[in-house]
Design a protein around this motif. Structure first.
Motif, PDB file in Angstrom:
ATOM      1  N   SER A   1       0.818  -1.208   0.000  1.00  0.00           N
ATOM      2  CA  SER A   1       0.000   0.000   0.000  1.00  0.00           C
ATOM      3  C   SER A   1       0.855   1.261   0.000  1.00  0.00           C
ATOM      4  O   SER A   1       0.425   2.288  -0.478  1.00  0.00           O
ATOM      5  N   THR A   2       2.065   1.223   0.543  1.00  0.00           N
ATOM      6  CA  THR A   2       2.915   2.405   0.563  1.00  0.00           C
ATOM      7  C   THR A   2       3.905   2.425  -0.593  1.00  0.00           C
ATOM      8  O   THR A   2       4.512   3.448  -0.856  1.00  0.00           O
ATOM      9  N   ALA A   3       4.083   1.316  -1.280  1.00  0.00           N
ATOM     10  CA  ALA A   3       5.062   1.248  -2.349  1.00  0.00           C
ATOM     11  C   ALA A   3       4.565   1.906  -3.629  1.00  0.00           C
ATOM     12  O   ALA A   3       5.360   2.324  -4.453  1.00  0.00           O
ATOM     13  N   TYR A   4       3.269   1.989  -3.818  1.00  0.00           N
ATOM     14  CA  TYR A   4       2.715   2.530  -5.046  1.00  0.00           C
ATOM     15  C   TYR A   4       1.890   3.762  -4.756  1.00  0.00           C
ATOM     16  O   TYR A   4       1.113   3.798  -3.817  1.00  0.00           O
TER      17      TYR A   4
ATOM     18  N   GLY B   1      -2.575  23.228   2.647  1.00  0.00           N
ATOM     19  CA  GLY B   1      -1.634  22.989   3.729  1.00  0.00           C
ATOM     20  C   GLY B   1      -1.161  21.549   3.819  1.00  0.00           C
ATOM     21  O   GLY B   1      -0.174  21.265   4.482  1.00  0.00           O
ATOM     22  N   GLN B   2      -1.851  20.633   3.150  1.00  0.00           N
ATOM     23  CA  GLN B   2      -1.425  19.236   3.176  1.00  0.00           C
ATOM     24  C   GLN B   2      -0.224  19.064   2.249  1.00  0.00           C
ATOM     25  O   GLN B   2      -0.095  19.742   1.239  1.00  0.00           O
ATOM     26  N   GLN B   3       0.641  18.124   2.618  1.00  0.00           N
ATOM     27  CA  GLN B   3       1.830  17.868   1.817  1.00  0.00           C
ATOM     28  C   GLN B   3       1.697  16.543   1.077  1.00  0.00           C
ATOM     29  O   GLN B   3       1.101  15.592   1.594  1.00  0.00           O
TER      30      GLN B   3
ATOM     31  N   THR C   1       8.641  16.787  -2.004  1.00  0.00           N
ATOM     32  CA  THR C   1       7.466  17.011  -1.178  1.00  0.00           C
ATOM     33  C   THR C   1       6.985  18.431  -1.425  1.00  0.00           C
ATOM     34  O   THR C   1       7.777  19.381  -1.353  1.00  0.00           O
ATOM     35  N   VAL C   2       5.703  18.559  -1.749  1.00  0.00           N
ATOM     36  CA  VAL C   2       5.113  19.876  -1.999  1.00  0.00           C
ATOM     37  C   VAL C   2       3.931  20.083  -1.056  1.00  0.00           C
ATOM     38  O   VAL C   2       3.351  19.125  -0.551  1.00  0.00           O
ATOM     39  N   THR C   3       3.586  21.344  -0.863  1.00  0.00           N
ATOM     40  CA  THR C   3       2.430  21.714  -0.060  1.00  0.00           C
ATOM     41  C   THR C   3       1.341  22.238  -0.986  1.00  0.00           C
ATOM     42  O   THR C   3       1.611  23.078  -1.854  1.00  0.00           O
ATOM     43  N   ILE C   4       0.118  21.760  -0.813  1.00  0.00           N
ATOM     44  CA  ILE C   4      -1.012  22.244  -1.605  1.00  0.00           C
ATOM     45  C   ILE C   4      -1.393  23.633  -1.100  1.00  0.00           C
ATOM     46  O   ILE C   4      -1.659  23.814   0.087  1.00  0.00           O
TER      47      ILE C   4
ATOM     48  N   ASN D   1       1.553  10.620  -3.341  1.00  0.00           N
ATOM     49  CA  ASN D   1       0.995  10.100  -2.095  1.00  0.00           C
ATOM     50  C   ASN D   1       0.967  11.209  -1.070  1.00  0.00           C
ATOM     51  O   ASN D   1       1.829  12.091  -1.099  1.00  0.00           O
ATOM     52  N   PRO D   2       0.042  11.137  -0.119  1.00  0.00           N
ATOM     53  CA  PRO D   2       0.133  12.070   1.008  1.00  0.00           C
ATOM     54  C   PRO D   2       1.477  11.860   1.695  1.00  0.00           C
ATOM     55  O   PRO D   2       1.936  10.729   1.843  1.00  0.00           O
ATOM     56  N   TYR D   3       2.115  12.939   2.090  1.00  0.00           N
ATOM     57  CA  TYR D   3       3.413  12.877   2.755  1.00  0.00           C
ATOM     58  C   TYR D   3       3.234  12.289   4.151  1.00  0.00           C
ATOM     59  O   TYR D   3       2.349  12.708   4.894  1.00  0.00           O
TER      60      TYR D   3
END
Length: 125
Positions: free
Chosen positions: A18-21, A55-57, A80-83, A118-120
């Motif tokens: 689940s975290t690999a993709y 504010g979510q990354q 990693t970016v912030t929305i 993915n969500p950071y």
């Protein structure tokens, strides 16, 4: 004892997969307002969710080209970016990266790239 081991292994395997993709999508770029930072992005309306995503990354990785103009646009690892905004013209699963963020993971001459995002999640190791 054997059934417990199987269950534990299944849970561990599911976590790895689940975290690999990431979520497959595309990315373009724009020039955001400078005071919001340089590693920022505008989200498609579904992801933006009426501003809930602000504010979510998200971790974003270039996975390939969308056109023949730049056949190998990807460079460097994930970012990693912030929305910070809504991208009203974006398709589902499209993210509009700041020019600085886009150029960190891909050749800007490509204009549009394939990505996984993915969500950071911060690792506390």
């Amino acid at each position: 004892m054997g059934v417990e081991r199987i269950i534990i292994l299944a849970v561990v395997a599911a976590t790895l997969f689940s975290t690999a993709y990431g979520i497959a999508g595309t990315a373009t770029y724009y020039s955001p307002i400078v005071h919001k930072g340089t590693m920022v992005a505008a989200a498609n309306s579904g992801l933006y969710n009426n501003g809930a995503a602000c504010g979510q990354q998200y971790t974003i990785q270039c996975t390939g080209p969308t056109n023949q103009g730049v056949p190998q646009p990807c460079r460097n690892g994930p970012i990693t970016v912030t929305i910070v905004d809504l991208c009203p013209g974006c398709d589902a699963n499209q993210i509009d990266l700041s020019e600085q963020a886009f150029s960190t993971i891909a050749d800007p001459n490509a204009g549009k790239i394939q990505i996984e995002y993915n969500p950071y999640v911060m690792n506390n190791y």
